[in-house]
Design a protein around this motif. Structure first.
Motif, short mmCIF file in Angstrom:
data_model
loop_
_atom_site.label_atom_id
_atom_site.label_comp_id
_atom_site.label_asym_id
_atom_site.label_seq_id
_atom_site.Cartn_x
_atom_site.Cartn_y
_atom_site.Cartn_z
N LYS A 91 -22.10 4.18 -12.73
CA LYS A 91 -20.92 4.51 -12.19
C LYS A 91 -20.65 3.95 -10.73
CE LYS A 91 -19.66 8.48 -15.19
NZ LYS A 91 -19.31 10.11 -15.07
N VAL A 92 -19.65 3.23 -10.47
CA VAL A 92 -19.33 3.09 -9.10
C VAL A 92 -18.04 3.46 -8.57
CG1 VAL A 92 -19.00 0.93 -7.78
CG2 VAL A 92 -20.56 0.77 -9.97
N HIS A 93 -18.11 4.22 -7.60
CA HIS A 93 -16.92 4.83 -6.79
C HIS A 93 -16.53 3.89 -5.87
CE1 HIS A 93 -18.14 9.06 -7.87
NE2 HIS A 93 -19.31 8.53 -8.18
N LEU A 94 -15.23 3.67 -5.93
CA LEU A 94 -14.46 2.48 -4.98
C LEU A 94 -13.99 3.48 -4.02
CD1 LEU A 94 -14.75 1.26 -8.00
CD2 LEU A 94 -12.47 -0.06 -7.34
N LYS A 95 -14.46 3.15 -2.61
CA LYS A 95 -13.74 3.67 -1.53
C LYS A 95 -13.59 2.46 -0.59
CE LYS A 95 -16.66 7.82 -1.63
NZ LYS A 95 -15.69 8.79 -1.89
N LEU A 96 -12.28 2.30 -0.87
CA LEU A 96 -11.86 0.74 -0.04
C LEU A 96 -10.59 1.33 0.68
CD1 LEU A 96 -11.72 -1.80 -3.09
CD2 LEU A 96 -13.45 -1.45 -1.23
N ARG A 97 -10.79 0.94 2.14
CA ARG A 97 -9.88 1.33 3.18
C ARG A 97 -8.67 0.50 3.37
NH1 ARG A 97 -12.50 3.73 8.48
NH2 ARG A 97 -10.32 4.51 8.55
N ARG A 98 -9.00 -0.80 2.84
CA ARG A 98 -8.02 -1.80 2.97
C ARG A 98 -7.25 -2.18 1.70
NH1 ARG A 98 -12.43 -5.42 6.40
NH2 ARG A 98 -12.63 -4.00 8.14
N PRO A 99 -6.18 -2.85 1.69
CA PRO A 99 -5.47 -3.24 0.66
C PRO A 99 -6.06 -4.46 -0.19
CG PRO A 99 -4.32 -4.26 2.41
CD PRO A 99 -5.38 -3.23 2.81
N VAL A 100 -5.94 -4.59 -1.47
CA VAL A 100 -6.58 -5.64 -2.19
C VAL A 100 -5.54 -6.61 -2.71
CG1 VAL A 100 -8.78 -4.53 -2.82
CG2 VAL A 100 -6.63 -4.47 -4.40
N ASP A 130 -11.01 7.06 -4.25
CA ASP A 130 -11.96 7.62 -5.11
C ASP A 130 -12.16 7.10 -6.64
OD1 ASP A 130 -13.28 8.81 -2.99
OD2 ASP A 130 -12.07 10.42 -3.09
N ALA A 131 -11.44 5.97 -6.88
CA ALA A 131 -11.71 5.71 -8.53
C ALA A 131 -12.88 5.29 -8.69
CB ALA A 131 -10.69 4.31 -8.54
N VAL A 132 -13.35 5.51 -9.94
CA VAL A 132 -14.60 5.61 -10.44
C VAL A 132 -14.49 4.31 -11.70
CG1 VAL A 132 -16.52 6.66 -11.48
CG2 VAL A 132 -15.04 7.63 -9.88
N LYS A 133 -15.47 3.49 -11.65
CA LYS A 133 -15.62 2.58 -12.75
C LYS A 133 -16.89 2.55 -13.34
CE LYS A 133 -13.68 -1.05 -15.02
NZ LYS A 133 -12.27 -0.72 -15.87
N GLN A 134 -16.96 2.73 -14.77
CA GLN A 134 -18.27 2.74 -15.46
C GLN A 134 -18.40 1.33 -15.86
OE1 GLN A 134 -20.27 6.38 -17.59
NE2 GLN A 134 -19.14 4.99 -19.26
#
Length: 263
Positions: A91-100, A130-134
């Protein structure tokens, strides 16, 4: 590589408020700073240390570790292949502060907080906090391949060099982040650490190199960044003004109580 995901609701570009309030500006948050950076209280960098690698183990040792791992989970266990490689889930937690930037060829915006770029049918927006991708990967899948797979799942058009995968562990109530090299194999680390997320988690963040790689950004992206960062700066300024007004009111009240006391 296959995957399923779950995301938190809502979009946000600003960090949640805490007691240690720090004034925000676009310059201090986006551009490199020459002065020494102050390390947050809750985040430190884990010291590099040598760690046993599953690739250096025999097939019997790997099988024993996989059996032990699977005994601790009720689903999504690891499977050993005849050639000594194995597959499993991370599982990978996405903690991005900038726009994609994503492809929006259908003309629809992906969500609130987006800033459309009609010149090339792309849209810049913030991924849910805090999106999570498995992801289902193998023991030979590298960090670089995981990053590319994540970007593909979210249809992100940005250069993969803008992102980095970090290992997150907790020690003495502190979050310890360590940037993983592109050649590292996350599933190997998962097997060594076991299924406990307190022992090891994976986090996708911006690749903080200390310098802004201007060639990795397109002109529309930079223009979108300026618009979004200007909005963030105005919001932070408003928060500072509100706090100042609240403190001023408390101070005047305290002074009035002192002056009203005799002697």
């Amino acid at each position: 590589m296959t995957g399923s995901n779950s995301t938190s609701s809502g979009y946000g570009s600003l960090d949640e408020e805490n007691d240690d309030f720090t004034f925000f500006t676009a310059k201090s948050n986006f551009f490199p700073q020459t002065q020494a950076k102050q390390v947050p209280k809750s985040v430190t960098r884990e010291e590099d240390k040598e760690e046993e690698k599953p690739t250096s183990l025999t097939k019997e040792d790997i099988k024993a570790k996989i059996d032990d791992y699977n005994s601790k989970v009720t689903e999504n266990g690891m499977k050993l292949s005849s050639d000594g490689t194995y597959t499993g889930f991370i599982k990978v937690h996405l903690k991005l502060r900038r726009p994609v930037t994503v492809d929006s060829g259908d003309g629809k915006s992906p969500g609130p907080g987006s800033s459309s770029d009609s010149s090339d049918n792309r849209t810049s927006f913030y991924l849910p906090r805090d999106a999570v991708k498995q992801l289902h990967i193998s023991s030979t899948t590298t960090v670089g391949e995981v990053i590319q797979g994540l970007l593909k799942k979210f249809m992100v058009q940005d250069n993969p060099r803008k992102f980095a995968l970090y290992r997150l562990t907790r020690r003495d109530s502190q979050d310890l982040f360590q940037k993983l090299p592109l050649s590292e194999c996350p599933l190997c680390l998962r097997l060594l650490a076991g299924p406990d997320l307190e022992s090891l988690s994976f986090v996708l963040k911006e690749n903080e190199t200390g310098e802004v790689e201007w060639h990795a950004f397109s002109v529309p992206e930079l223009q979108n960044f300026l618009i979004i960062l200007e909005k963030e700066e105005k919001e932070r300024m408003r928060q500072v003004e509100l706090r100042y007004a609240a403190y001023r009111e408390k101070l005047l009240l305290a002074l009035g109580q002192v002056e009203s006391k005799p002697g």
